[in-house]
Design an enzyme around this catalytic site. Sequence first.
Site, PDB file in Angstrom:
ATOM      1  CD  GLU A  45      46.133  35.935  38.294  1.00 41.36           C
ATOM      2  OE1 GLU A  45      44.983  35.834  37.877  1.00 41.36           O
ATOM      3  OE2 GLU A  45      46.491  36.858  39.039  1.00 41.36           O
ATOM      4  CG  ASP A  99      49.279  37.385  40.772  1.00 43.86           C
ATOM      5  OD1 ASP A  99      48.502  38.328  40.540  1.00 43.86           O
ATOM      6  OD2 ASP A  99      48.931  36.187  40.762  1.00 43.86           O
ATOM      7  CB  SER A 119      43.931  39.069  39.136  1.00 42.84           C
ATOM      8  OG  SER A 119      43.332  37.843  38.914  1.00 42.84           O
ATOM      9  CG  ASP A 160      32.892  53.528  53.698  1.00 39.36           C
ATOM     10  OD1 ASP A 160      32.801  52.516  52.976  1.00 39.36           O
ATOM     11  OD2 ASP A 160      31.945  54.001  54.346  1.00 39.36           O
ATOM     12  N   GLY A 201      29.939  52.459  55.020  1.00 43.73           N
ATOM     13  CA  GLY A 201      30.092  51.251  55.825  1.00 43.73           C
ATOM     14  C   GLY A 201      30.381  50.054  54.925  1.00 43.73           C
ATOM     15  CG  ASP A 261      29.943  48.384  50.026  1.00 40.37           C
ATOM     16  OD1 ASP A 261      30.616  47.745  49.192  1.00 40.37           O
ATOM     17  OD2 ASP A 261      30.292  49.514  50.437  1.00 40.37           O
TER      18      ASP A 261
END
Length: 661
Positions: A328, A332, A578, A619, A638, A640
Amino acid sequence: MHILILALGALVTSTLAVPSSTYVRHEKRNNLPPGWVKDQRLSGHEILPMRIGLAQSNLDKAEEYLMEVSHPDSPKYGQHWTAKQVAETFAASQESVDGVTEWLESSGIAPERVRKSQSLGWLHFNATVAEAEDLLKTEYYLHKHTATGKPHVACYEYHIPAHLQPHVDFITPTVHFDTKIPQAALPKRKIEDANVEKRTPTLSTAAAGVPVQTKAAVNVITNPNNGYHPKKGVDINIKGIIAELENCDQFIVPDCLRALYEFPPNIAANSKNSYGIVEYTPEAYLQGDLNMFFANFSTNQKQKTPTTDLVDGAVVQTQVESFEYNGESDLDLEYAMTLVNPQPVTLYQVGDLEEGASFNTFLDSIDGSYCTYEGGDDPTQDPTYPDPLPGGYTGPENCGGFSATKVISTSYGYNEADLTPAYEIRQCNEYMKLGLQGTTILYSSGDNGVAGNGGQCIGPGGVYNDGTSGMFNPGFPSTCPYVTSVGATQIVPGASVTQPEEACETVIYSGGGFSNVFALPSYQSAAVKSWFANHPPPYTAAQFNNTQKSRGFPDVAANGANYVVAIDGAFSLVYGTSASAPVTGSIITLINEARLTIGKSSVGFINPTLYANPGLLNDITKGGNQGCGTPGFTAVQGWDPVTGLGTPNFPKLLAKFLTLP
Ligand SMILES: *[C@@H]1O[C@H](CO)[C@@H](O)[C@H](O)[C@H]1NC(C)=O
Ligand SMILES: *[C@@H]1O[C@H](CO)[C@@H](O)[C@H](O)[C@H]1NC(C)=O
Ligand SMILES: *[C@@H]1O[C@H](CO)[C@@H](O)[C@H](O)[C@H]1NC(C)=O
């Protein structure tokens, strides 16, 4: 845990005349969290350290205040508040203090026994179990954690006078349980066939919300001879990947992201700009991994380290190195630091090796007013500092010792059902306050589609199951309407970076759905209504909160598949929201830089601008987020509940945010 203090004798109570006030249920728990069993009823003379959290003032106006500084049409856009303004506006009122004190006195708890926290946020008193049971019309039981034997005092519901409901946030100890940060939002790595050893399933497969997860990790660290050996995963031969965009559907490197979202390598740093990444001990980055990544993908920042803020005895541990511990943080920091370079990145490393930490531990460190020890946190759900555990951090809790960066990205999460609504609402309000002060808060939306951490769903009686059926299991803080929740996309296999992406369906599924706690915020209302009207999902209230009145997530999405990450000395492929969150945070940081450079404010809470201008996002209209034995939701035109409004379009976002005041 210092929940239960044995009675030392005299706490003589004089019973005053109790005014007849209608009691109403204030909080309730339906089931025990996994791993806990009910033990015997507590005897009436034992003493409980009671805390009453008082409701803050003006919270009913919170959304209005936040919209004032965040909505693109507001003349006050960008006029963020100072910390002092925030503290004064939301302080508990004297009326609340007086009302609760009167109630306690009429129930036999004299005012001289009651201590007030500095901020007036909390009232404390010691009470016998008999007194507490009478006060709250409840029964207290001892509970045991089966794996660790750890005791815990709790009741199943409690009551307070109706007229005090608006003044009382919550009371402890009551229905709350110890649920430290689960590590299940860790990025996933694809385990490829043949020559790869299966990794010992440890953190990422354990049930969410079970505190022993953190302890298991700690034991590994403190006892190197217990048989745990880090395993090596898939190695990637990166020859031929670097600077080539043809393979982005199989290998995501920084240039792929720049091509997908049309943002250039950064060239300058602004002293007013800042970007924070939050990690929870024992997760840790390895400088060697960063060096290796930079040497291949960001050659002008060789050996660069993040600015590190260590919260509450935190360490960037190097005793144990494995994907579970380094994946992680390496992911990052490698991506965030590369994408915003030369802008420095702040690493908030939170919690010591013994207790670990919760999101509240971090929030305390960047906002002293949230802390107000002995108030602030809920000691049944948050670690306490100084750490009562042997070998733990002995210093005081960090209260406001660090400042908040302009953008903060976190790739950890709970299930919303792990925690009590009151606890979540309190924390969510803190995100609102950070937004008021101009900070953008990003959380990854989860990697299990409509299921929760560990792929679990909610079975009968609220019990988590194996994820083949049951109710959808939304994640927190993603369901808090004051954070920006980031889902995951992927490049369509075989397609190029210029073609539309689809919802991520490789190894992980983008977390998404609807809250059971938080109401639909005004900025999202039109998007959610239109989604229900045009794309009604084939599910009922048996699967999800279909009232059309609750907060939907995620808000946006970014690529979450096939990231090339240097971990433990080798390049591995990594998957997860992540990755999506820190990449989105990097893009917001670049937008902040452009605004700060022309003397404007940071963008702060971005959701109102995004929902008012959905064209700023690409989108996503393909793919779904299966889970709980269903295909999940589907990405459509749109907004969701799979990919939100879509992925960042940097040129459009930049142009829009530069036109705002
Ligand atoms: C409750 O009792 C403990 C232990 O005796 C003591 O340390 C603490 O100060 C007491 N709290 C209050 C509010 O009186
Ligand atoms: C790039 O990574 C490889 C490991 O795959 C490493 O051996 C090499 O030294 C790195 N390149 C540079 C220029 O450091
Ligand atoms: C659905 O969401 C609303 C708003 O957040 C909440 O009031 C309601 O209790 C939720 N319903 C269920 C069944 O959780």
